[in-house]
Design a protein around this motif. Structure first.
Motif, mmCIF file in Angstrom:
data_model
loop_
_atom_site.group_PDB
_atom_site.id
_atom_site.type_symbol
_atom_site.label_atom_id
_atom_site.label_comp_id
_atom_site.label_asym_id
_atom_site.label_seq_id
_atom_site.Cartn_x
_atom_site.Cartn_y
_atom_site.Cartn_z
ATOM 1 N N MET A 229 0.808 -1.223 0.000
ATOM 2 C CA MET A 229 0.000 0.000 0.000
ATOM 3 C C MET A 229 0.841 1.274 0.000
ATOM 4 N N SER A 230 2.143 1.132 -0.110
ATOM 5 C CA SER A 230 3.039 2.273 -0.060
ATOM 6 C C SER A 230 2.657 3.327 -1.106
ATOM 7 N N GLY A 231 2.396 4.538 -0.638
ATOM 8 C CA GLY A 231 2.072 5.648 -1.538
ATOM 9 C C GLY A 231 0.636 5.667 -2.014
ATOM 10 N N ILE A 232 -0.172 4.723 -1.566
ATOM 11 C CA ILE A 232 -1.576 4.665 -1.985
ATOM 12 C C ILE A 232 -2.447 5.230 -0.861
ATOM 13 N N GLU A 233 -3.357 6.117 -1.232
ATOM 14 C CA GLU A 233 -4.307 6.644 -0.254
ATOM 15 C C GLU A 233 -5.405 5.594 -0.061
ATOM 16 N N VAL A 234 -5.528 5.089 1.155
ATOM 17 C CA VAL A 234 -6.526 4.055 1.455
ATOM 18 C C VAL A 234 -7.581 4.642 2.381
ATOM 19 N N LYS A 235 -8.834 4.508 1.983
ATOM 20 C CA LYS A 235 -9.941 4.995 2.807
ATOM 21 C C LYS A 235 -10.822 3.803 3.164
ATOM 22 N N VAL A 236 -11.177 3.699 4.445
ATOM 23 C CA VAL A 236 -12.091 2.663 4.916
ATOM 24 C C VAL A 236 -13.388 3.341 5.337
ATOM 25 N N ASP A 237 -14.470 2.936 4.708
ATOM 26 C CA ASP A 237 -15.790 3.481 5.002
ATOM 27 C C ASP A 237 -16.657 2.330 5.508
ATOM 28 N N CYS A 238 -16.654 2.157 6.834
ATOM 29 C CA CYS A 238 -17.375 1.045 7.446
ATOM 30 C C CYS A 238 -17.862 1.495 8.817
ATOM 31 N N PRO A 239 -19.165 1.383 9.060
ATOM 32 C CA PRO A 239 -19.670 1.819 10.361
ATOM 33 C C PRO A 239 -19.123 0.970 11.506
ATOM 34 N N HIS A 240 -18.813 1.624 12.627
ATOM 35 C CA HIS A 240 -18.394 0.884 13.824
ATOM 36 C C HIS A 240 -19.547 -0.007 14.258
ATOM 37 N N GLY A 241 -19.231 -1.211 14.680
ATOM 38 C CA GLY A 241 -20.258 -2.110 15.180
ATOM 39 C C GLY A 241 -20.915 -2.975 14.124
ATOM 40 N N LEU A 242 -20.584 -2.759 12.842
ATOM 41 C CA LEU A 242 -21.152 -3.605 11.777
ATOM 42 C C LEU A 242 -20.585 -5.010 11.927
ATOM 43 N N ARG A 243 -21.461 -6.000 12.006
ATOM 44 C CA ARG A 243 -21.044 -7.384 12.224
ATOM 45 C C ARG A 243 -21.628 -8.303 11.158
ATOM 46 N N ALA A 244 -20.954 -9.424 10.937
ATOM 47 C CA ALA A 244 -21.458 -10.447 10.027
ATOM 48 C C ALA A 244 -21.068 -11.822 10.550
ATOM 49 N N GLU A 245 -21.857 -12.825 10.216
ATOM 50 C CA GLU A 245 -21.538 -14.209 10.563
ATOM 51 C C GLU A 245 -20.631 -14.769 9.485
ATOM 52 N N ILE A 246 -19.350 -14.960 9.825
ATOM 53 C CA ILE A 246 -18.351 -15.403 8.846
ATOM 54 C C ILE A 246 -17.299 -16.283 9.515
ATOM 55 N N LYS A 247 -16.535 -16.962 8.687
ATOM 56 C CA LYS A 247 -15.302 -17.592 9.141
ATOM 57 C C LYS A 247 -14.232 -16.515 8.996
ATOM 58 N N ARG A 248 -13.839 -15.948 10.125
ATOM 59 C CA ARG A 248 -12.993 -14.749 10.151
ATOM 60 C C ARG A 248 -11.721 -14.881 9.320
ATOM 61 N N SER A 249 -10.965 -15.972 9.531
ATOM 62 C CA SER A 249 -9.682 -16.104 8.828
ATOM 63 C C SER A 249 -9.884 -16.236 7.323
ATOM 64 N N GLN A 250 -10.963 -16.895 6.915
ATOM 65 C CA GLN A 250 -11.203 -17.072 5.481
ATOM 66 C C GLN A 250 -11.610 -15.760 4.810
ATOM 67 N N ILE A 251 -12.497 -15.002 5.446
ATOM 68 C CA ILE A 251 -12.886 -13.716 4.873
ATOM 69 C C ILE A 251 -11.696 -12.747 4.934
ATOM 70 N N GLY A 252 -10.858 -12.885 5.948
ATOM 71 C CA GLY A 252 -9.616 -12.110 5.995
ATOM 72 C C GLY A 252 -8.727 -12.434 4.800
ATOM 73 N N GLN A 253 -8.636 -13.707 4.448
ATOM 74 C CA GLN A 253 -7.842 -14.130 3.283
ATOM 75 C C GLN A 253 -8.417 -13.523 2.001
ATOM 76 N N VAL A 254 -9.743 -13.524 1.877
ATOM 77 C CA VAL A 254 -10.399 -12.916 0.711
ATOM 78 C C VAL A 254 -10.066 -11.429 0.637
ATOM 79 N N LEU A 255 -10.228 -10.733 1.769
ATOM 80 C CA LEU A 255 -9.960 -9.296 1.790
ATOM 81 C C LEU A 255 -8.508 -8.981 1.447
ATOM 82 N N MET A 256 -7.583 -9.758 2.015
ATOM 83 C CA MET A 256 -6.162 -9.506 1.720
ATOM 84 C C MET A 256 -5.868 -9.708 0.237
ATOM 85 N N ASN A 257 -6.462 -10.734 -0.364
ATOM 86 C CA ASN A 257 -6.252 -10.990 -1.787
ATOM 87 C C ASN A 257 -6.808 -9.837 -2.627
#
Length: 157
Positions: free
Chosen positions: A23-51
């Motif tokens: 992400m070096s030199g890239i402006e990254v904006k996160v637009d996500c309300p605090h407290g937003l939750r979902a039923e997921i397998k955390r590590s797997q959705i983390g892998q999807v997001l990282m990819n």
């Protein structure tokens, strides 16, 4: 792996830390309300997001190399729609995904990256994980940043 009710914003922030060097030199904006939750397998959705974040960073850097005037930006946003569905998207200011490649990039071993840069397995793994979560991935144009938009839809816990 167990399915848990996971807060989305901290997961996004953790994924950004893991792929931080890209992400070096890239402006990254996160637009996500605090407290937003979902039923997921955390590590797997983390892998999807990282990819998806890594792919977005690659697209932004690649466009910038060809056009040094191009913006360098990524937007991650998550919202809960009234129909109890979570919409999570990663958008970038890269060159976008041409309509004729949108289906192909989801296939195993297909890559748009130069030889030696991509295996073509990342998106196939993403699709497999999302299907297991009963989630669709939609490849669109980013209206706000001009590049690609990867939109995931799932049930909210």
């Amino acid at each position: 792996q167990t399915i848990d009710v996971v807060e989305i914003k901290p997961l996004i922030e953790e994924c950004l830390i893991v792929v931080g060097s890209k992400m070096s030199g890239i402006e990254v904006k996160v637009d996500c309300p605090h407290g937003l939750r979902a039923e997921i397998k955390r590590s797997q959705i983390g892998q999807v997001l990282m990819n998806l974040l890594a792919n977005a960073a690659d697209a932004v850097q690649e466009r910038y190399e060809h056009d040094p005037e191009a913006p360098k930006a990524i937007l991650v946003h998550a919202v809960e729609n009234g129909d109890m569905r979570l919409h999570l998207a990663v958008e970038d200011s890269g060159s976008g995904v041409p309509a004729d490649l949108r289906e192909k990039i989801l296939n195993p071993f297909f890559t748009t990256k130069e030889v030696g840069k991509g295996t073509g397995l990342g998106m196939a793994i993403v699709i497999r994980i999302l299907e297991a979560h009963d989630v669709g991935l939609f490849v669109e144009d980013s209206e706000s940043l001009g590049g690609a938009k990867m939109l995931m839809r799932s049930r909210v816990g």
